[in-house]
Design a protein around this motif. Structure first.
Motif, PDB file in Angstrom:
ATOM      1  N   GLU A 120      40.128  -2.994 106.876  1.00  0.00           N
ATOM      2  CA  GLU A 120      40.716  -4.059 107.684  1.00  0.00           C
ATOM      3  C   GLU A 120      41.456  -3.449 108.870  1.00  0.00           C
ATOM      4  O   GLU A 120      41.862  -2.283 108.831  1.00  0.00           O
ATOM      5  CB  GLU A 120      41.704  -4.881 106.839  1.00  0.00           C
ATOM      6  CG  GLU A 120      42.867  -4.059 106.298  1.00  0.00           C
ATOM      7  CD  GLU A 120      43.819  -4.876 105.468  1.00  0.00           C
ATOM      8  OE1 GLU A 120      43.790  -6.111 105.580  1.00  0.00           O
ATOM      9  OE2 GLU A 120      44.613  -4.278 104.706  1.00  0.00           O
ATOM     10  N   MET A 121      41.610  -4.250 109.904  1.00  0.00           N
ATOM     11  CA  MET A 121      42.434  -3.862 111.031  1.00  0.00           C
ATOM     12  C   MET A 121      43.886  -4.157 110.674  1.00  0.00           C
ATOM     13  O   MET A 121      44.202  -5.203 110.102  1.00  0.00           O
ATOM     14  CB  MET A 121      42.033  -4.628 112.281  1.00  0.00           C
ATOM     15  CG  MET A 121      40.609  -4.373 112.761  1.00  0.00           C
ATOM     16  SD  MET A 121      40.289  -2.658 113.254  1.00  0.00           S
ATOM     17  CE  MET A 121      41.408  -2.495 114.660  1.00  0.00           C
ATOM     18  N   ALA A 153      42.787   0.866 112.136  1.00  0.00           N
ATOM     19  CA  ALA A 153      42.133   0.316 110.941  1.00  0.00           C
ATOM     20  C   ALA A 153      42.546   1.120 109.724  1.00  0.00           C
ATOM     21  O   ALA A 153      42.825   2.316 109.817  1.00  0.00           O
ATOM     22  CB  ALA A 153      40.624   0.346 111.098  1.00  0.00           C
ATOM     23  N   LEU A 176      34.239  -2.058 111.973  1.00  0.00           N
ATOM     24  CA  LEU A 176      35.605  -1.978 112.493  1.00  0.00           C
ATOM     25  C   LEU A 176      35.637  -1.489 113.947  1.00  0.00           C
ATOM     26  O   LEU A 176      36.506  -1.904 114.731  1.00  0.00           O
ATOM     27  CB  LEU A 176      36.446  -1.058 111.611  1.00  0.00           C
ATOM     28  CG  LEU A 176      36.728  -1.602 110.203  1.00  0.00           C
ATOM     29  CD1 LEU A 176      37.342  -0.525 109.316  1.00  0.00           C
ATOM     30  CD2 LEU A 176      37.643  -2.827 110.275  1.00  0.00           C
ATOM     31  N   GLU A 214      35.329  -4.265 116.106  1.00  0.00           N
ATOM     32  CA  GLU A 214      36.562  -5.057 116.151  1.00  0.00           C
ATOM     33  C   GLU A 214      37.665  -4.357 116.946  1.00  0.00           C
ATOM     34  O   GLU A 214      38.793  -4.851 117.010  1.00  0.00           O
ATOM     35  CB  GLU A 214      37.055  -5.342 114.723  1.00  0.00           C
ATOM     36  CG  GLU A 214      36.110  -6.231 113.914  1.00  0.00           C
ATOM     37  CD  GLU A 214      36.630  -6.473 112.498  1.00  0.00           C
ATOM     38  OE1 GLU A 214      37.859  -6.342 112.283  1.00  0.00           O
ATOM     39  OE2 GLU A 214      35.810  -6.786 111.607  1.00  0.00           O
ATOM     40  N   MET A 272      38.504  -0.778 116.697  1.00  0.00           N
ATOM     41  CA  MET A 272      39.167   0.365 116.058  1.00  0.00           C
ATOM     42  C   MET A 272      39.250   1.561 116.997  1.00  0.00           C
ATOM     43  O   MET A 272      38.245   2.014 117.534  1.00  0.00           O
ATOM     44  CB  MET A 272      38.411   0.775 114.787  1.00  0.00           C
ATOM     45  CG  MET A 272      39.004   1.997 114.098  1.00  0.00           C
ATOM     46  SD  MET A 272      38.152   2.432 112.556  1.00  0.00           S
ATOM     47  CE  MET A 272      36.544   2.914 113.199  1.00  0.00           C
TER      48      MET A 272
END
Length: 498
Positions: free
Chosen positions: A226-227, A233, A255, A258, A260
């Protein structure tokens, strides 16, 4: 190996009066002359050693051809023959052979070497390759005790509050003293929905605690990510199973999409697993050609395993370890530390520096045995010492509180170590009981009632069942919220990202 045995040894002793045995060292034959009776001889095919003994009869003189001489087994076969012929009950040959193998393995005094029955071997394979049903905890035999290495993330064992180094003294009242880890697993595991009661002795506490656990499906999902903010992350790897490297690569790709820019790789309470997976994952973070580990056999011959990667990942990395990080997770931690300069944060790891392999027998039983020791890239053997992190950070004191048996009723005027644990838990989550000495007084009762009311539970001031389970659940949430080790790792990572 010579095996000479009469079908009815007792009758032979009564009937014959003279016996002469001569061994011809040149030919490998044993000549036995017997008078006044016909001796019936038989041959045994020894599956485990590949030794075959043939017996041929020529009237009064018998000539036995010996295939392979293994004199070190003479005593073993003599013991077997003695029991076979003289024990007062009929013997189970399979059970005797299994016991002999198990005895050899136990004589090595190596907690990582086990002989497994068919059922135990099935459990061993399922824990690596698929999902299984049980409580979800990695265990080992240590100093004659069955000890928790790590509970699996999200498992009933974790939810019940089991911690690394907890000792399981009994299961449903049956003592585990003297059992191997494989034998203990067979007793602890069971069908989903069934209840098992473990008696747990936690180091540093006086009294053991009974912990009821409802077994469940334990999926081998080993990668969680998860972030956590600011382009950072957190990815937790809980064990090294068949598809862990593949799943980790997919999670990292996800990630990166997203946003990271830095990674905290969490190896806490990771008991290890497959060596190949540890090497594959280490290769993701160690530059190509640099060492991941060395494996040294009993003759001192060393094989080196370099990274197969094309280079460092394009983001900084910090790795979290603790006393539940063992084996393959220690390989990864040592590899990134010594060959890629990655910072380690947390607590000194477990300290398992040996390599095991497993061999299946034709009946599907199995022997898992230590074949070598592994060394870090710099040649360090971390066995029984562990890996010391660059930055040592403990979790809050309440993270190691003793578990409470939900079946036990804690109420006004109770006094016990479990009451003391409950008081410390209540204070940690914001319900001050006024004291932490193990005596359940009116203030403790009021704190329990307030906690129950805040969590939509009957506010009777008695800690039992759902109230106890909810209290431990809230404490676990508190530990996750106030994760001092993760907070420090993020802090270190931000410095590297500047």
């Amino acid at each position: 190996m010579k095996v000479v045995k009469a079908l009815d040894e007792q009758n032979v002793e009564q009937e014959h009066t003279e016996q002469e045995q001569v061994t011809d060292k040149k030919t490998g034959y044993v000549h036995i002359k017997k008078f006044h009776f016909i001796l019936i001889l038989f041959f045994l095919v020894l599956l485990s050693t590949g030794i075959t003994t043939f017996a041929l009869s020529f009237g009064e003189e018998k000539v036995i051809t010996v295939g392979t001489e293994r004199s070190e087994f003479d005593k073993l076969y003599a013991a077997y023959d003695t029991l076979k012929s003289g024990y007062f009950e009929e013997l189970d040959q399979k059970k005797l052979i299994n016991g002999a193998i198990d005895g050899m393995v136990k004589a090595l005094d190596d907690p990582y070497t086990d002989y497994m029955s068919v059922e135990e071997a099935e459990n061993f394979h399922s824990s690596i390759n698929s999902s299984f049903q049980g409580i979800g905890a990695e265990i080992q035999e240590k100093d004659g005790h069955i000890t928790i290495v790590s509970p699996i993330k999200g498992s009933p064992a974790e939810k019940a509050g089991l911690k690394p180094n907890d000792i399981i003294t009994s299961v449903d009242g049956k003592s585990l003293q003297g059992m191997t880890s494989s034998e203990a697993v067979t007793i602890i595991r069971g069908k989903k929905g069934t209840k098992v009661e473990l008696t747990i002795q936690r180091p540093g506490t006086d009294a053991p605690v009974k912990v009821p656990i409802i077994r469940d499906d334990i999926p081998i999902e080993t990668v969680y990510g998860e972030m956590v903010g600011d382009g950072i992350a957190k990815v937790q790897v809980t064990s090294f199973s068949t598809n862990t490297s593949k799943d980790l690569a997919a999670k990292l790709n996800e990630l990166q999409k997203e946003g990271m820019k830095g990674l905290v790789l969490d190896l806490r309470q990771n008991p290890g697993g497959l060596l190949d997976e540890a090497i594959s994952i280490s290769s993701m973070f160690v530059p190509k050609g640099k060492l991941i580990l060395k494996v040294e056999d009993r003759n001192g011959k060393t094989q080196e395993y370099p990274s197969q990667n094309d280079g460092n990942p394009d983001f900084p990395l910090v790795v979290l370890i603790d006393k539940g990080s063992a084996s393959a997770s220690e390989i990864l931690a040592a590899a990134v530390s010594e060959s890629a300069g990655v910072k380690l944060v947390g607590e000194t790891s477990f300290g398992k520096g040996t390599v095991q392999t497993a061999k299946d027998f034709p009946d599907k039983s199995n022997i898992k045995f230590t074949t070598a020791k592994w060394l870090t890239p710099n040649g360090n053997w971390i066995h029984k010492k562990g890996i010391k992190p660059d930055i040592e950070v403990p979790l809050p004191e309440y993270a190691s509180l003793s578990i409470i048996n939900p079946d036990k009723e804690l109420k006004l005027s109770s006094s016990s170590t479990e009451v003391e644990s409950a008081q410390k838990m209540l204070k940690a989550i914001g319900f001050d009981p006024g004291r932490e000495d193990g005596f359940f007084d009116e203030k403790t009762q009021a704190a329990v009632s307030s906690f129950q009311a805040a969590n939509n539970l009957p506010a009777d001031g008695v800690l039992k069942g759902d109230s106890t389970i909810k209290l431990m659940e809230k404490l676990r949430e508190m530990i996750e919220t106030n994760d001092t080790q993760l907070q420090k790792a993020v802090e270190v990572l931000k410095e590297e990202m500047k």
